[in-house]
Design a protein around this motif. Sequence first.
Motif, PDB file in Angstrom:
ATOM      1  N   GLN A   1       0.745  -1.339  -0.050  1.00 55.83           N
ATOM      2  CA  GLN A   1      -0.146  -0.002   0.016  1.00 55.83           C
ATOM      3  C   GLN A   1       0.853   1.103   0.067  1.00 55.83           C
ATOM      4  N   TYR A   2       1.937   1.142   0.603  1.00 55.09           N
ATOM      5  CA  TYR A   2       2.870   2.376   0.511  1.00 55.09           C
ATOM      6  C   TYR A   2       3.670   2.504  -0.790  1.00 55.09           C
ATOM      7  N   ASN A   3       3.365   1.696  -1.916  1.00 58.92           N
ATOM      8  CA  ASN A   3       4.082   2.193  -3.087  1.00 58.92           C
ATOM      9  C   ASN A   3       5.520   2.340  -2.888  1.00 58.92           C
ATOM     10  N   CYS A   4       6.323   1.665  -2.399  1.00 59.29           N
ATOM     11  CA  CYS A   4       7.652   1.723  -2.153  1.00 59.29           C
ATOM     12  C   CYS A   4       8.296   0.479  -2.241  1.00 59.29           C
ATOM     13  N   MET A   5       9.694   0.297  -2.076  1.00 57.26           N
ATOM     14  CA  MET A   5      10.215  -0.918  -1.880  1.00 57.26           C
ATOM     15  C   MET A   5       9.983  -1.835  -0.617  1.00 57.26           C
ATOM     16  N   VAL A   6       9.687  -2.861  -0.448  1.00 56.47           N
ATOM     17  CA  VAL A   6       9.131  -3.889   0.668  1.00 56.47           C
ATOM     18  C   VAL A   6      10.034  -4.844   0.780  1.00 56.47           C
ATOM     19  N   SER A   7      10.574  -5.051   2.044  1.00 58.36           N
ATOM     20  CA  SER A   7      11.710  -6.165   2.090  1.00 58.36           C
ATOM     21  C   SER A   7      11.481  -6.463   3.360  1.00 58.36           C
ATOM     22  N   ASP A   8      12.189  -7.820   3.605  1.00 59.86           N
ATOM     23  CA  ASP A   8      12.624  -8.185   5.028  1.00 59.86           C
ATOM     24  C   ASP A   8      13.735  -8.555   5.318  1.00 59.86           C
ATOM     25  N   ASN A   9      14.884  -7.523   4.235  1.00 61.69           N
ATOM     26  CA  ASN A   9      16.195  -7.561   4.612  1.00 61.69           C
ATOM     27  C   ASN A   9      16.571  -6.224   4.295  1.00 61.69           C
ATOM     28  N   LEU A  10      16.821  -5.698   5.447  1.00 60.01           N
ATOM     29  CA  LEU A  10      17.407  -4.089   5.389  1.00 60.01           C
ATOM     30  C   LEU A  10      18.576  -3.881   4.741  1.00 60.01           C
ATOM     31  N   HIS A  11      19.559  -4.848   5.008  1.00 55.76           N
ATOM     32  CA  HIS A  11      20.900  -4.726   4.268  1.00 55.76           C
ATOM     33  C   HIS A  11      20.616  -4.655   2.872  1.00 55.76           C
ATOM     34  N   GLU A  12      19.859  -5.576   2.114  1.00 55.01           N
ATOM     35  CA  GLU A  12      19.753  -5.499   0.710  1.00 55.01           C
ATOM     36  C   GLU A  12      19.005  -4.083   0.259  1.00 55.01           C
ATOM     37  N   LEU A  13      17.809  -3.765   1.028  1.00 61.66           N
ATOM     38  CA  LEU A  13      17.221  -2.447   0.525  1.00 61.66           C
ATOM     39  C   LEU A  13      18.170  -1.407   0.657  1.00 61.66           C
ATOM     40  N   LEU A  14      19.234  -1.277   1.545  1.00 63.25           N
ATOM     41  CA  LEU A  14      19.689  -0.177   1.613  1.00 63.25           C
ATOM     42  C   LEU A  14      20.936   0.063   0.575  1.00 63.25           C
ATOM     43  N   THR A  15      21.266  -1.138   0.091  1.00 60.66           N
ATOM     44  CA  THR A  15      22.218  -1.335  -0.953  1.00 60.66           C
ATOM     45  C   THR A  15      21.640  -0.842  -2.258  1.00 60.66           C
ATOM     46  N   LYS A  16      20.353  -0.891  -2.219  1.00 62.97           N
ATOM     47  CA  LYS A  16      19.809  -0.424  -3.549  1.00 62.97           C
ATOM     48  C   LYS A  16      19.258   1.141  -3.450  1.00 62.97           C
ATOM     49  N   ASN A  17      19.368   1.479  -2.336  1.00 55.93           N
ATOM     50  CA  ASN A  17      18.850   2.787  -2.198  1.00 55.93           C
ATOM     51  C   ASN A  17      19.985   3.692  -1.609  1.00 55.93           C
ATOM     52  N   GLU A  18      20.584   4.760  -2.041  1.00 52.39           N
ATOM     53  CA  GLU A  18      21.391   5.651  -1.554  1.00 52.39           C
ATOM     54  C   GLU A  18      20.805   6.794  -0.622  1.00 52.39           C
ATOM     55  N   ASN A  19      21.694   7.429   0.265  1.00 54.48           N
ATOM     56  CA  ASN A  19      21.472   8.423   1.098  1.00 54.48           C
ATOM     57  C   ASN A  19      20.051   8.370   1.755  1.00 54.48           C
ATOM     58  N   CYS A  20      20.051   7.242   2.605  1.00 55.36           N
ATOM     59  CA  CYS A  20      18.741   6.894   3.258  1.00 55.36           C
ATOM     60  C   CYS A  20      18.985   7.076   4.722  1.00 55.36           C
ATOM     61  N   VAL A  21      17.903   7.556   5.431  1.00 57.02           N
ATOM     62  CA  VAL A  21      17.718   7.417   6.764  1.00 57.02           C
ATOM     63  C   VAL A  21      16.826   6.639   7.331  1.00 57.02           C
ATOM     64  N   VAL A  22      17.280   5.503   8.280  1.00 57.76           N
ATOM     65  CA  VAL A  22      16.344   4.539   8.775  1.00 57.76           C
ATOM     66  C   VAL A  22      15.663   5.041   9.889  1.00 57.76           C
ATOM     67  N   ILE A  23      14.503   4.826  10.159  1.00 55.85           N
ATOM     68  CA  ILE A  23      13.670   5.194  11.345  1.00 55.85           C
ATOM     69  C   ILE A  23      13.395   3.906  12.167  1.00 55.85           C
ATOM     70  N   ASP A  24      13.742   3.773  13.200  1.00 56.69           N
ATOM     71  CA  ASP A  24      13.693   2.493  13.938  1.00 56.69           C
ATOM     72  C   ASP A  24      13.104   2.736  15.112  1.00 56.69           C
ATOM     73  N   PHE A  25      11.967   2.094  15.570  1.00 55.45           N
ATOM     74  CA  PHE A  25      11.125   1.988  16.931  1.00 55.45           C
ATOM     75  C   PHE A  25      10.816   0.549  16.995  1.00 55.45           C
ATOM     76  N   THR A  26      11.700  -0.419  17.269  1.00 57.48           N
ATOM     77  CA  THR A  26      11.609  -1.778  17.260  1.00 57.48           C
ATOM     78  C   THR A  26      11.737  -2.391  18.701  1.00 57.48           C
ATOM     79  N   SER A  27      13.071  -3.232  18.725  1.00 54.41           N
ATOM     80  CA  SER A  27      13.435  -3.749  19.916  1.00 54.41           C
ATOM     81  C   SER A  27      14.832  -3.642  19.986  1.00 54.41           C
ATOM     82  N   PRO A  28      15.575  -3.544  21.170  1.00 51.55           N
ATOM     83  CA  PRO A  28      16.960  -3.397  21.380  1.00 51.55           C
ATOM     84  C   PRO A  28      17.758  -4.466  20.412  1.00 51.55           C
ATOM     85  N   GLU A  29      17.222  -5.676  20.386  1.00 53.85           N
ATOM     86  CA  GLU A  29      18.174  -6.607  19.277  1.00 53.85           C
ATOM     87  C   GLU A  29      18.159  -6.128  18.183  1.00 53.85           C
TER      88      GLU A  29
END
Length: 260
Positions: free
Chosen positions: A45-73
Amino acid sequence: MKTNIVVTGAKGRMGTTIAGLVKQNPELSLAGVVERQGNVEGLEQYNCMVSDNLHELLTKNENCVVIDFTSPEVSMDVAAICADTGAAAVMGTTGFSSEELEKLEKTARQVRLFWAPNMSVGINVLLRILPELINMLGDKYDLELMEIHHKFKKDAPSGTALKLAQVLAASQGLDLDEKGVFCRKGIIGERQESEIGVQTLRGGDVVGDHTVYLLGPGERIEVTHRAHSRETFAQGAIRAASWLVEQKPGKLYTMADIFA
């Protein structure tokens, strides 16, 4: 130029709020959303890249800021992936151990990292003015703190409560690890002058209430912050992301740096 945002935990309460606000902001671009393996269905629904692999997603998109509210691990992994890919990260995760925070500080020497247990402007202004208030009142006032959150919150006390308590302790030259009292039960004797009480309540759908009590002879002062919506924290995180892209690695940035 728009700031590219990647949201982790995109189906969580905070992730959903952040992703929605990013889509509405003309100065931002939602470059991708990330969820754990087997949980990405519905994110199209967000009309953007969807992934379960953050590393892979970031290698395909430059100059990104990740916003993370998950868990310490998960957040520790996010920081390591950002260090490997050159992305930046804004983290609002709570419950980090002292060892994990120390590791984040080391990682921040080589990559842009921002962490705050509470992203609201009001709380961070309160953190700045509390020491002055306590100093003006003097040492005849006992310091106590109570926080309330929804019944699904996993860590206690909240990260915000701990940060507030640390500020209370530091304002009196005390160590919270030594003087913090997080539970009272039974015949415990009189309250010690140097105690800092921190009490936790859980229930319902409370977004976040924090009250600092300054209890003196013949009077008391109560300072309360109530978050009415998760958008308060989401907007703070988005503000931090826009600010972080202009910074350089070297330290673990916090909300205090934005207000400096």
